[in-house]
Design a protein around this motif. Structure first.
Motif, PDB file in Angstrom:
ATOM      1  N   LYS A 223      71.366 -59.952 -13.087  1.00  0.00           N
ATOM      2  CA  LYS A 223      70.969 -60.579 -14.339  1.00  0.00           C
ATOM      3  C   LYS A 223      71.206 -62.092 -14.140  1.00  0.00           C
ATOM      4  CE  LYS A 223      70.052 -56.867 -16.955  1.00  0.00           C
ATOM      5  NZ  LYS A 223      70.111 -55.963 -15.857  1.00  0.00           N
TER       6      LYS A 223
ATOM      7  N   ARG B 126      83.562 -68.353 -23.767  1.00  0.00           N
ATOM      8  CA  ARG B 126      82.533 -67.545 -23.898  1.00  0.00           C
ATOM      9  C   ARG B 126      82.776 -66.170 -24.648  1.00  0.00           C
ATOM     10  NH1 ARG B 126      80.360 -64.303 -20.003  1.00  0.00           N
ATOM     11  NH2 ARG B 126      81.532 -65.265 -18.626  1.00  0.00           N
TER      12      ARG B 126
ATOM     13  N   GLN C 216      81.698 -64.369 -28.005  1.00  0.00           N
ATOM     14  CA  GLN C 216      80.993 -62.965 -28.045  1.00  0.00           C
ATOM     15  C   GLN C 216      81.682 -62.030 -28.885  1.00  0.00           C
ATOM     16  OE1 GLN C 216      78.412 -61.673 -25.867  1.00  0.00           O
ATOM     17  NE2 GLN C 216      77.685 -63.523 -25.773  1.00  0.00           N
TER      18      GLN C 216
ATOM     19  N   PHE D  84      68.139 -70.085 -25.675  1.00  0.00           N
ATOM     20  CA  PHE D  84      68.384 -68.987 -24.743  1.00  0.00           C
ATOM     21  C   PHE D  84      69.219 -69.789 -23.548  1.00  0.00           C
ATOM     22  CE2 PHE D  84      65.038 -67.096 -27.116  1.00  0.00           C
ATOM     23  CZ  PHE D  84      65.556 -66.072 -27.411  1.00  0.00           C
ATOM     24  N   ASP D  85      69.914 -69.011 -22.904  1.00  0.00           N
ATOM     25  CA  ASP D  85      70.505 -69.382 -21.661  1.00  0.00           C
ATOM     26  C   ASP D  85      69.580 -68.880 -20.594  1.00  0.00           C
ATOM     27  OD1 ASP D  85      71.946 -69.597 -19.343  1.00  0.00           O
ATOM     28  OD2 ASP D  85      73.729 -68.483 -20.133  1.00  0.00           O
TER      29      ASP D  85
ATOM     30  N   ILE E 197      65.709 -63.187 -20.924  1.00  0.00           N
ATOM     31  CA  ILE E 197      65.506 -63.624 -22.498  1.00  0.00           C
ATOM     32  C   ILE E 197      65.495 -62.124 -22.968  1.00  0.00           C
ATOM     33  CG2 ILE E 197      64.065 -64.203 -24.255  1.00  0.00           C
ATOM     34  CD1 ILE E 197      62.974 -66.462 -22.894  1.00  0.00           C
TER      35      ILE E 197
ATOM     36  N   TYR F  51      66.983 -59.596 -22.250  1.00  0.00           N
ATOM     37  CA  TYR F  51      68.359 -59.120 -22.377  1.00  0.00           C
ATOM     38  C   TYR F  51      69.393 -59.862 -23.592  1.00  0.00           C
ATOM     39  CZ  TYR F  51      72.653 -57.043 -19.983  1.00  0.00           C
ATOM     40  OH  TYR F  51      73.578 -56.594 -19.447  1.00  0.00           O
ATOM     41  N   GLN F  52      69.105 -61.238 -23.574  1.00  0.00           N
ATOM     42  CA  GLN F  52      69.770 -61.969 -24.702  1.00  0.00           C
ATOM     43  C   GLN F  52      69.178 -61.568 -26.318  1.00  0.00           C
ATOM     44  OE1 GLN F  52      70.051 -66.300 -23.718  1.00  0.00           O
ATOM     45  NE2 GLN F  52      69.017 -65.882 -21.854  1.00  0.00           N
TER      46      GLN F  52
ATOM     47  N   ASN G 189      71.410 -58.563 -26.964  1.00  0.00           N
ATOM     48  CA  ASN G 189      72.554 -58.977 -27.475  1.00  0.00           C
ATOM     49  C   ASN G 189      72.789 -59.449 -28.827  1.00  0.00           C
ATOM     50  OD1 ASN G 189      74.847 -58.393 -25.632  1.00  0.00           O
ATOM     51  ND2 ASN G 189      73.627 -59.673 -24.211  1.00  0.00           N
ATOM     52  N   TYR G 190      71.694 -60.288 -29.113  1.00  0.00           N
ATOM     53  CA  TYR G 190      71.561 -60.595 -30.369  1.00  0.00           C
ATOM     54  C   TYR G 190      71.466 -59.566 -31.580  1.00  0.00           C
ATOM     55  CZ  TYR G 190      68.929 -62.360 -34.408  1.00  0.00           C
ATOM     56  OH  TYR G 190      68.508 -62.629 -35.795  1.00  0.00           O
TER      57      TYR G 190
END
Lengths: 129, 129
Positions: free
Chosen positions: A6, A93, A97, B3-4, B9, B11-12, B15-16
């Motif tokens: 990832k 972080r 989270q 985004f990091d 993306i 994956y983010q 999480n969002y």
DNA sequence: CCTAGTGTTCTATTTAACTATTACACTATA
DNA sequence: TATAGTGTAATAGTTAAATAGAACACTAGG
């Protein structure tokens, strides 16, 4: 070495080397393994190693001497500073989270304590195997 | 959305959406915004949204109804379970990272407490601006 | 039935990361 | 000066992620 697909490998290599420095496996002034050797050890390409090292050189944490090798900086303050920065990044972080998961400050601390306590038990278990 | 670029993306996005569910912004049975609308809101492509949703559907956390929309599962236990899992993953990660940086269990807890305390001061500062 | 809104699927293209390979530059030393 | 060990650079090819765009499938409501 096992990588998390990832996140970019070169990024994980940086973290790996950071850890080596923080635990004292790599001390100020120490010479790193040759890039080709690192590539073999980590089972990645030389270019990927080079990318990681290149960034760390830019950061002033490593110093390169052509024909000789790559060395950990002698600037111990720089290393201390880096460690604090890495710890702070981790804390920030995880806090954000868990906060986003709707945990209060108290719950965050409590859950960490609980996790560590349980982990301790688990590790004890392992030892007694 | 920002985004990091160190992590995919899709994956983010997952999480969002997890966070939206944990904070109650999305409750069991709620309908999600249309995939095309989500794509606009998050400034990403529909396919990227679809990939994130597809995985969450597989996980049993979302349910898709063709022609109607995507909905949060009514299975509240599944959501509770997910939250615990997400919290645990965060704790495990930060613990291993800080442990790798050579911090003891006590130092890990202490540094988190200190971080939260300092953050509290910072936030107070902001409020008084 | 038609239409608007929705999820789903597909193809093509671009980009970043990684790999493979080769070549070059410098250092130490026999 | 020759050679082995080192870092550095460049080129080319592969793959996964993301994008763009179009088409298809289903639902609800007029």
């Amino acid at each position: 070495m096992k990588f998390d697909d990832k996140v970019p490998i070169y990024y994980q290599i940086k973290n790996y080397l950071y850890h080596e420095m923080m635990t004292g496996a790599l001390k100020p002034g120490d010479k790193l393994p040759a890039v080709r050797q690192l590539a073999v050890d980590l089972t990645v390409n030389v270019n990927t190693v080079q990318r990681a090292l290149g960034e760390m050189i830019t950061e002033g944490i490593l110093e390169s001497q052509r024909g000789k090798g790559n060395f950990v900086t002698m600037d111990e303050q720089r290393i201390t500073q880096l460690k604090e920065q890495l710890v702070m990044e981790q804390l920030e972080r995880v806090y954000e989270q868990l906060h986003a998961l709707n945990l209060t400050d108290e719950q965050i601390i409590a859950s960490l304590k609980q996790y560590i306590a349980q982990r301790g038990q688990r590790d004890d278990q392992r030892v007694s195997d």
